[in-house]
Design a protein around this motif. Structure first.
Motif, PDB file in Angstrom:
ATOM      1  N   GLU A   1       7.605  60.208  21.763  1.00 44.73           N
ATOM      2  CA  GLU A   1       7.612  58.960  20.997  1.00 44.73           C
ATOM      3  C   GLU A   1       8.742  58.037  21.446  1.00 44.73           C
ATOM      4  O   GLU A   1       8.564  56.808  21.540  1.00 44.73           O
ATOM      5  CB  GLU A   1       7.737  59.264  19.506  1.00 44.73           C
ATOM      6  N   ALA A   2       9.922  58.622  21.749  1.00 45.69           N
ATOM      7  CA  ALA A   2      11.053  57.818  22.212  1.00 45.69           C
ATOM      8  C   ALA A   2      10.754  57.191  23.571  1.00 45.69           C
ATOM      9  O   ALA A   2      11.082  56.022  23.821  1.00 45.69           O
ATOM     10  CB  ALA A   2      12.314  58.673  22.279  1.00 45.69           C
ATOM     11  N   CYS A   3      10.107  57.959  24.449  1.00 51.03           N
ATOM     12  CA  CYS A   3       9.733  57.429  25.765  1.00 51.03           C
ATOM     13  C   CYS A   3       8.696  56.312  25.623  1.00 51.03           C
ATOM     14  O   CYS A   3       8.787  55.276  26.297  1.00 51.03           O
ATOM     15  CB  CYS A   3       9.194  58.548  26.655  1.00 51.03           C
ATOM     16  N   LEU A   4       7.720  56.524  24.749  1.00 53.05           N
ATOM     17  CA  LEU A   4       6.688  55.508  24.544  1.00 53.05           C
ATOM     18  C   LEU A   4       7.266  54.234  23.921  1.00 53.05           C
ATOM     19  O   LEU A   4       6.875  53.121  24.282  1.00 53.05           O
ATOM     20  CB  LEU A   4       5.577  56.065  23.640  1.00 53.05           C
ATOM     21  N   ARG A   5       8.215  54.412  22.990  1.00 61.77           N
ATOM     22  CA  ARG A   5       8.838  53.247  22.367  1.00 61.77           C
ATOM     23  C   ARG A   5       9.581  52.416  23.407  1.00 61.77           C
ATOM     24  O   ARG A   5       9.504  51.180  23.418  1.00 61.77           O
ATOM     25  CB  ARG A   5       9.807  53.697  21.281  1.00 61.77           C
ATOM     26  N   CYS A   6      10.274  53.092  24.318  1.00 61.01           N
ATOM     27  CA  CYS A   6      10.989  52.389  25.381  1.00 61.01           C
ATOM     28  C   CYS A   6      10.009  51.733  26.356  1.00 61.01           C
ATOM     29  O   CYS A   6      10.205  50.588  26.778  1.00 61.01           O
ATOM     30  CB  CYS A   6      11.902  53.370  26.122  1.00 61.01           C
ATOM     31  N   LEU A   7       8.936  52.442  26.707  1.00 57.43           N
ATOM     32  CA  LEU A   7       7.917  51.878  27.590  1.00 57.43           C
ATOM     33  C   LEU A   7       7.271  50.644  26.958  1.00 57.43           C
ATOM     34  O   LEU A   7       7.009  49.644  27.632  1.00 57.43           O
ATOM     35  CB  LEU A   7       6.845  52.922  27.892  1.00 57.43           C
ATOM     36  N   ARG A   8       7.016  50.726  25.654  1.00 58.09           N
ATOM     37  CA  ARG A   8       6.439  49.582  24.930  1.00 58.09           C
ATOM     38  C   ARG A   8       7.331  48.356  25.063  1.00 58.09           C
ATOM     39  O   ARG A   8       6.873  47.249  25.350  1.00 58.09           O
ATOM     40  CB  ARG A   8       6.241  49.971  23.465  1.00 58.09           C
ATOM     41  N   THR A   9       8.634  48.560  24.858  1.00 54.10           N
ATOM     42  CA  THR A   9       9.576  47.445  24.934  1.00 54.10           C
ATOM     43  C   THR A   9       9.613  46.845  26.334  1.00 54.10           C
ATOM     44  O   THR A   9       9.643  45.619  26.508  1.00 54.10           O
ATOM     45  CB  THR A   9      10.991  47.914  24.542  1.00 54.10           C
ATOM     46  N   ILE A  10       9.578  47.694  27.348  1.00 52.97           N
ATOM     47  CA  ILE A  10       9.643  47.216  28.734  1.00 52.97           C
ATOM     48  C   ILE A  10       8.352  46.505  29.132  1.00 52.97           C
ATOM     49  O   ILE A  10       8.372  45.429  29.729  1.00 52.97           O
ATOM     50  CB  ILE A  10       9.938  48.385  29.694  1.00 52.97           C
ATOM     51  N   PHE A  11       7.203  47.090  28.800  1.00 56.41           N
ATOM     52  CA  PHE A  11       5.927  46.502  29.208  1.00 56.41           C
ATOM     53  C   PHE A  11       5.596  45.211  28.450  1.00 56.41           C
ATOM     54  O   PHE A  11       4.812  44.398  28.948  1.00 56.41           O
ATOM     55  CB  PHE A  11       4.786  47.502  29.040  1.00 56.41           C
ATOM     56  N   THR A  12       6.176  45.018  27.284  1.00 59.14           N
ATOM     57  CA  THR A  12       5.928  43.773  26.559  1.00 59.14           C
ATOM     58  C   THR A  12       6.864  42.654  27.004  1.00 59.14           C
ATOM     59  O   THR A  12       6.730  41.520  26.535  1.00 59.14           O
ATOM     60  CB  THR A  12       6.080  43.972  25.037  1.00 59.14           C
ATOM     61  N   SER A  13       7.779  42.963  27.914  1.00 56.53           N
ATOM     62  CA  SER A  13       8.654  41.925  28.456  1.00 56.53           C
ATOM     63  C   SER A  13       7.896  41.123  29.514  1.00 56.53           C
ATOM     64  O   SER A  13       7.165  41.691  30.332  1.00 56.53           O
ATOM     65  CB  SER A  13       9.903  42.547  29.088  1.00 56.53           C
ATOM     66  N   PRO A  14       8.072  39.804  29.557  1.00 57.01           N
ATOM     67  CA  PRO A  14       7.357  38.979  30.539  1.00 57.01           C
ATOM     68  C   PRO A  14       7.773  39.230  31.982  1.00 57.01           C
ATOM     69  O   PRO A  14       7.074  38.807  32.903  1.00 57.01           O
ATOM     70  CB  PRO A  14       7.699  37.537  30.115  1.00 57.01           C
ATOM     71  N   VAL A  15       8.879  39.917  32.197  1.00 58.77           N
ATOM     72  CA  VAL A  15       9.342  40.147  33.570  1.00 58.77           C
ATOM     73  C   VAL A  15       8.791  41.438  34.166  1.00 58.77           C
ATOM     74  O   VAL A  15       9.018  41.731  35.340  1.00 58.77           O
ATOM     75  CB  VAL A  15      10.887  40.165  33.651  1.00 58.77           C
TER      76      VAL A  15
END
Length: 603
Positions: free
Chosen positions: A123-137
């Motif tokens: 869940e912690a890995c997915l939460r971090c991935l979510r934050t990164i993938f939702t970034s426009p960069v």
């Protein structure tokens, strides 16, 4: 592993790297695993809501060490989880933070972490991935590089409500076209996500809904599948309809309406289906109300424009639903009078994004009048759109001037006399001539287009030229004498040709030596477009159904505009013939025009 900031480190940043920040990084290298864990926990607490601290830690090299600890088999699950949490917090800072994390290859490390058997770490890995993938960069393609990732994410959907929320959010942000839609569809996205629409968690339901909206967009295959999916005995469209009811949160209403809109446009739902006519369309109209937030109004108008664009009946229904046209007029009135003076934050937000409202309104105006002339000319006029669009032509923003005059040009196309009169009255001849001298070429071209549309239909031409003829002829003269490109002068000559088609209006040309000389000049011009436009002027001038061409040809001859002799006033015919054969290379397809002039002259 080296991890560098994308931009050079400024001295000001280095000066702010405090001893305290360095202390956090140093503790990550302690030989005692328990002290390392405590150091990561302390770092997590230090960076929460502190972008300066996040930047300092990145500069000091915290990211490579955190990723190293996260991937080490000897690290405890608790330490790995805390490392993932800190990395996720760093990603919530600036876009430069995300770029730095990407440079350190954080995504492969986090995806590897998803293979763990520990749910909290996953869940912690997915939460971090979510934050990164939702970034426009972040390039969405990074999700699809490894073919094993998508099926594994599908398998993780059943683990917890957090995995469901994060994975659906990742999918909705990383599905950017038909290729991505196909990959997700082929790996069972519809079947795996459909049941999440009935989850007890609002966040899960919303993210599942957003997934379906991006999957269905312009995709007949996905849409035809969705329309037949059953969830707890109910078809998916029925569930979407329930989710757009007034008692549901606005975000849910709007996203459900988008799903149904996309399914309709993809051909999976008929445009006359009750779920579209009685549910989806009214919901989207509600989203255009001034009581809604700016983003909701923009999204509502753009989605409604997309829904009704190809269907004249939906356009008609939308135009008479809840005073939609009047609502759209408010899209141009920012800062709005309804914004409380004390609500400075909202007012500032609206000012910065007012152009998005205007763009959405233009899209919806265009869709409302896309197929039905009555809608375009009448529900729009009643809303005061003419005054609104005329006001836009005075904007300091060239794009708004172009859009305003463009809309007026379209409104004047084949319009009745009253509409044309309303446009001229609201715009004023003074503003019309200011637009004709506008430094922006697009504004000038659209203004010439407006004049052409106003000066069409013989009674309309005569009426307008009887009241504005002197000013219009002055403007035409100035443009033909100015340093303008071929397209501008061609449009101006076409305006003259329209004037020449009037019954009484053409006398304004026949009695104007300067204009006649200019027409003669452009008949002999080297550019075929200008030749054709000038010949069109002559063609209309010499054509008269009541009195014949002889007197008009004689008038042209007497004015000295076209070479001729008193004994042979119709030598104009010969000159037109000469011009038609003057240079076959330049004229290309022009003989029909010259032939038309010739035929009318000898008639």
């Amino acid at each position: 592993m080296a991890c560098l900031l994308e931009t050079p480190i400024r001295m000001s940043v280095l000066s702010e790297v405090t001893a305290s920040s360095r202390h956090y990084v140093d503790r990550l290298f302690d030989p005692d695993p328990q002290k390392v864990l405590q150091g990561v926990i302390d770092m997590k607490n230090a960076v929460i809501g502190n972008n300066k601290q996040k930047a300092n830690l990145i500069v000091l090299g915290a990211v490579p060490r955190l990723l190293y600890l996260l991937q080490q088999e000897t690290s405890s699950t608790e330490l790995k989880t805390e490392c993932a949490v800190v990395l996720g917090s760093l990603a919530m800072g600036t876009e430069n933070n995300v770029k730095s994390l990407l440079d350190c290859h954080i995504i492969p490390a986090l995806l590897q972490g998803l293979l763990s058997l520990d749910l909290k770490f996953i869940e912690a890995c997915l939460r971090c991935l979510r934050t990164i993938f939702t970034s426009p960069v972040t390039p969405e393609e990074l999700l699809y590089t490894d073919a094993t990732v998508i099926p594994h994410l599908m398998a993780l959907l059943s683990k917890s409500r957090y995995t469901q929320e994060y994975i659906c959010q990742i999918f909705s942000h990383c599905c950017k076209g038909p290729d991505h839609q196909t990959i997700l569809f082929n790996h069972g996205a519809v079947q795996n996500i459909a049941h999440l629409l009935t989850s007890v968690s609002y966040k899960v339901r919303m993210q599942a809904l957003k997934c379906f909206s991006v999957l269905a967009f312009e995709n007949p295959q996905v849409s035809m599948t969705l329309v037949n999916v059953l969830v707890d005995g109910e078809l998916l469209p029925q569930i979407f309809v329930k989710m757009l009811q007034r008692d549901k949160p606005i975000e849910m209403q709007l996203t459900s309406a988008k799903c149904l809109t996309y399914m309709c446009r993809a051909g999976a739902i008929r445009t006359d289906d009750n779920c579209i006519v009685l549910k989806t369309l009214p919901c989207l109209v509600r989203m255009c109300s001034k009581e809604r937030l700016l983003e909701e109004r923009v999204e509502g108008a753009e989605t409604l424009a997309y829904l009704i664009e190809p269907d004249v009946e939906l356009q008609r229904i939308a135009s008479i639903t809840d005073h939609l046209i009047a609502m759209l007029a408010d899209y141009f009135k920012y800062p709005s009078s309804v914004s409380a003076i004390t609500d400075i934050k909202r007012l500032d937000h609206d000012l910065k994004h007012a152009h998005e409202l205007r763009q959405a309104a233009f899209k919806l105006y265009a869709s409302l009048g896309a197929n039905d002339e009555d809608i375009r000319k009448k529900p729009i006029l009643e809303s005061g759109a003419v005054e609104l669009l005329c006001g836009l032509t005075q904007s300091e923003n060239p794009a708004l001037r172009v859009n305003g005059i463009w809309a007026l040009m379209n409104m004047a196309f084949q319009a009745e006399q009253k509409i044309k009169a309303d446009i001229l009255r609201s715009l004023s001849t003074e503003q019309l001539f200011r637009l004709l001298s506008d430094s922006d070429l697009n504004v000038l071209m659209k203004t010439l287009g407006l004049l052409r549309n106003l000066l069409s239909t013989r009674p309309h031409i005569d009426k307008i030229m009887s009241t504005h003829g002197k000013q219009i002829m002055q403007a035409v003269t100035l443009i033909l004498e100015g340093e303008h490109n071929i397209e501008v002068k061609e449009q101006t000559l076409c305006i003259l040709a329209n004037i020449a088609d009037g019954t009484t209006a053409k006398e304004l040309i026949m009695t104007n030596d300067d204009i006649l000389q200019k027409i003669k000049y452009y008949m002999g011009h080297s550019h075929v477009k200008l030749q054709l436009a000038a010949m069109f002027c002559i063609s209309n001038l010499i054509w008269n159904e009541e009195e014949g061409p002889r007197r008009r040809c004689s008038s042209i001859w007497r004015d000295g505009s076209i070479r001729g002799t008193r004994e042979h006033p119709t030598s104009l015919v010969k000159e037109v013939q000469e011009l038609a054969s003057f240079d076959s290379f330049y004229l290309h397809t022009s003989p029909w025009t010259a032939g038309s002039c010739f035929a009318k002259a000898i008639w």
